[in-house]
Design an enzyme around this catalytic site. Structure first.
Site, PDB file in Angstrom:
ATOM      1  N   HIS A 146      48.393   2.859  35.502  1.00 14.19           N
ATOM      2  CA  HIS A 146      48.400   3.353  36.881  1.00 14.19           C
ATOM      3  C   HIS A 146      49.727   2.956  37.514  1.00 14.19           C
ATOM      4  CE1 HIS A 146      45.962   3.768  40.903  1.00 14.19           C
ATOM      5  NE2 HIS A 146      47.232   4.080  41.080  1.00 14.19           N
ATOM      6  N   HIS A 158      52.995   4.937  39.674  1.00 19.46           N
ATOM      7  CA  HIS A 158      53.654   6.117  40.240  1.00 19.46           C
ATOM      8  C   HIS A 158      55.148   5.922  40.089  1.00 19.46           C
ATOM      9  CE1 HIS A 158      49.894   7.386  42.307  1.00 19.46           C
ATOM     10  NE2 HIS A 158      49.654   6.086  42.283  1.00 19.46           N
ATOM     11  N   HIS A 184      42.483   9.353  41.554  1.00 23.28           N
ATOM     12  CA  HIS A 184      42.306   8.227  42.465  1.00 23.28           C
ATOM     13  C   HIS A 184      40.982   8.461  43.193  1.00 23.28           C
ATOM     14  CE1 HIS A 184      46.523   7.503  41.747  1.00 23.28           C
ATOM     15  NE2 HIS A 184      46.641   6.585  42.693  1.00 23.28           N
ATOM     16  N   GLU A 216      39.435   4.090  46.476  1.00 23.98           N
ATOM     17  CA  GLU A 216      40.481   3.128  46.864  1.00 23.98           C
ATOM     18  C   GLU A 216      40.197   2.757  48.331  1.00 23.98           C
ATOM     19  OE1 GLU A 216      44.446   4.765  47.032  1.00 23.98           O
ATOM     20  OE2 GLU A 216      45.412   2.802  47.234  1.00 23.98           O
ATOM     21  N   ASP A 228      50.702   0.157  40.270  1.00 21.13           N
ATOM     22  CA  ASP A 228      50.639   1.214  41.289  1.00 21.13           C
ATOM     23  C   ASP A 228      52.045   1.614  41.771  1.00 21.13           C
ATOM     24  OD1 ASP A 228      49.299   3.091  42.801  1.00 21.13           O
ATOM     25  OD2 ASP A 228      48.450   1.699  44.256  1.00 21.13           O
ATOM     26  N   ASP A 229      52.559   0.922  42.774  1.00 23.02           N
ATOM     27  CA  ASP A 229      53.890   1.204  43.338  1.00 23.02           C
ATOM     28  C   ASP A 229      54.646  -0.119  43.470  1.00 23.02           C
ATOM     29  OD1 ASP A 229      53.470   4.150  44.178  1.00 23.02           O
ATOM     30  OD2 ASP A 229      51.747   3.119  45.038  1.00 23.02           O
TER      31      ASP A 229
HETATM   32  N1  LIG Z   1      47.862   3.769  45.894  1.00 27.89           N
HETATM   33  C1  LIG Z   1      47.984   5.075  46.066  1.00 27.89           C
HETATM   34  N2  LIG Z   1      46.930   5.791  46.490  1.00 27.89           N
HETATM   35  C2  LIG Z   1      47.036   7.097  46.677  1.00 27.89           C
HETATM   36  N3  LIG Z   1      48.152   7.781  46.479  1.00 27.89           N
HETATM   37  C3  LIG Z   1      49.231   7.118  46.056  1.00 27.89           C
HETATM   38  N4  LIG Z   1      50.472   7.539  45.776  1.00 27.89           N
HETATM   39  C4  LIG Z   1      51.184   6.473  45.405  1.00 27.89           C
HETATM   40  N5  LIG Z   1      50.432   5.376  45.442  1.00 27.89           N
HETATM   41  C5  LIG Z   1      49.200   5.751  45.841  1.00 27.89           C
HETATM   42 ZN   LIG Z   2      48.014   4.932  42.755  1.00 26.02          ZN
END
Ligand SMILES: Nc1ncnc2[nH]cnc12
Ligand SMILES: [Zn+2]
Length: 336
Positions: free
Chosen positions: A14, A16, A194, A197, A275-276
């Site tokens: 996971h 991005h 997703h 969350e 994630d990011d």
């Molecule tokens: N945690 C996240 N949830 C939804 N969309 C995303 N795009 C990038 N990170 C995300």
């Molecule tokens: Zn994500």
């Protein structure tokens, strides 16, 4: 324990790619492309990374992506992430990309995917790291726009392992995208989304029943519904959990209250992911370490999390065997 985590063979499921844009690279690319940023310095950008929810983050994340213009920009972004992942003993990674973020700005789909793909190939050759690419549809946009994006992706079928669903969750349930995902399944793509969350457990049920997902991204709200947890356990559905993301976006108020360990002990196939990472304070090692320290995960549990990721990944069976072999040897060697 940090050394154990660092050396642990890991798979990231996971991630991005746009979320790996470090402020330093953001400034370099802005300069290269003659773009004026809204911030005077790298420090000011980092200062701005304080979020109260998912939407707060997404607004900044989409704005940051505007510096990505050329194939070389996408190459450099992807290459920087792969080097970082490799340095943390990530052996395999499955990377999300958001083509609509770029095509909406007039950047061709081909520019985005050619740059990313070339970096993935080079990293495989030079570092041995394997990867898959997952195209994500932006759920705040329409189902028609998602379908158009799917059609644009068809010529690149061989480079894309699957499709996913991301962006603003609340108010955009999986049910909005049933037709798109049905088409993606017909095209032979793997399916993830997703769900759970910020949105309710109901969205996890929908992702399973209406989209036919093979994994759930995040899914932490599943514990609101014991019947859903039973199902995830019974069917062995993996959750790609992102601990630092969940704290930064205030899904949990502190790491000690994260439900990752509870779900692991219930028998859910939990994995840990970043994630990011450029926005949430760390890559794989930092996510594993933060969760381990706050929740008191032991080596067996950390090993199980890595095993879950290798099992839930979309690698070939031959590669999976190789990864599993390396993991089990590492765990046997490093047991207490
Ligand atoms: N945690 C996240 N949830 C939804 N969309 C995303 N795009 C990038 N990170 C995300
Ligand atoms: Zn994500």
């Amino acid at each position: 324990m940090e050394a154990f985590i660092h050396g642990l063979p890991k798979a990231e499921l996971h991630l991005h790619i746009e979320g790996t844009l470090e402020p330093e690279l953001m400034f370099d690319l802005a300069k290269r492309n003659g773009i004026k940023l809204a911030y005077p310095s790298v420090e000011a950008v980092r200062q701005a990374y304080q979020f109260s929810n998912l939407q707060d983050f997404l607004d900044i994340y989409y704005a940051g992506a505007a510096v990505l213009q050329t194939e070389q920009d996408f190459y450099d972004l992807t290459w920087a992430y792969l080097q970082k992942a490799h340095s943390q003993t990530v052996r395999h990674t499955e990377i999300f990309f958001d083509p609509q973020t770029h095509t909406a700005r007039g950047i061709p789909f081909s520019t985005v995917i050619n740059g990313i793909h070339r970096a993935l190939q080079d990293a495989h050759q030079q570092m041995g790291i394997t990867s898959q690419l997952i195209l994500c549809f932006l759920r705040h946009l329409s189902a028609e726009e998602a379908m158009r994006t799917l059609e644009e992706a068809l010529p690149y079928n061989a480079w894309i392992a699957g499709v996913g669903l991301d962006s603003s969750e609340k108010g955009h349930p999986p049910s909005k995208f049933v037709d798109v995902f049905q088409r993606a399944r017909q095209e032979g793509w793997r399916i993830v989304a997703h769900a759970g969350e910020e949105g309710p457990a109901q969205y996890v049920w929908e992702a399973l029943d209406l989209l036919g997902v093979q994994r759930i991204d995040h899914g932490v709200r599943s514990t609101d519904d014991p019947r859903l947890i039973d199902r995830l356990v019974r069917e062995g559905v993996a959750l790609t959990v992102c601990p630092l993301s969940n704290i930064k976006l205030r899904v949990f108020d502190r790491m000690e209250h994260h439900n990752l360990k509870t779900m692991l002990e219930q028998g859910v196939r939990v994995t840990i992911n970043s994630d990011d990472p450029a926005y949430f304070g760390g890559y794989m090692d930092e996510n594993f370490t933060a969760a381990q320290q706050a929740l008191g995960l032991n080596k067996d549990q950390l090993g199980q999390i890595s095993r879950n990721a290798f099992e839930a990944s979309f690698v070939s069976e031959a590669r999976r065997k190789e990864l599993m072999f390396e993991l089990e040897r590492y765990l046997a060697k490093n047991a207490d």
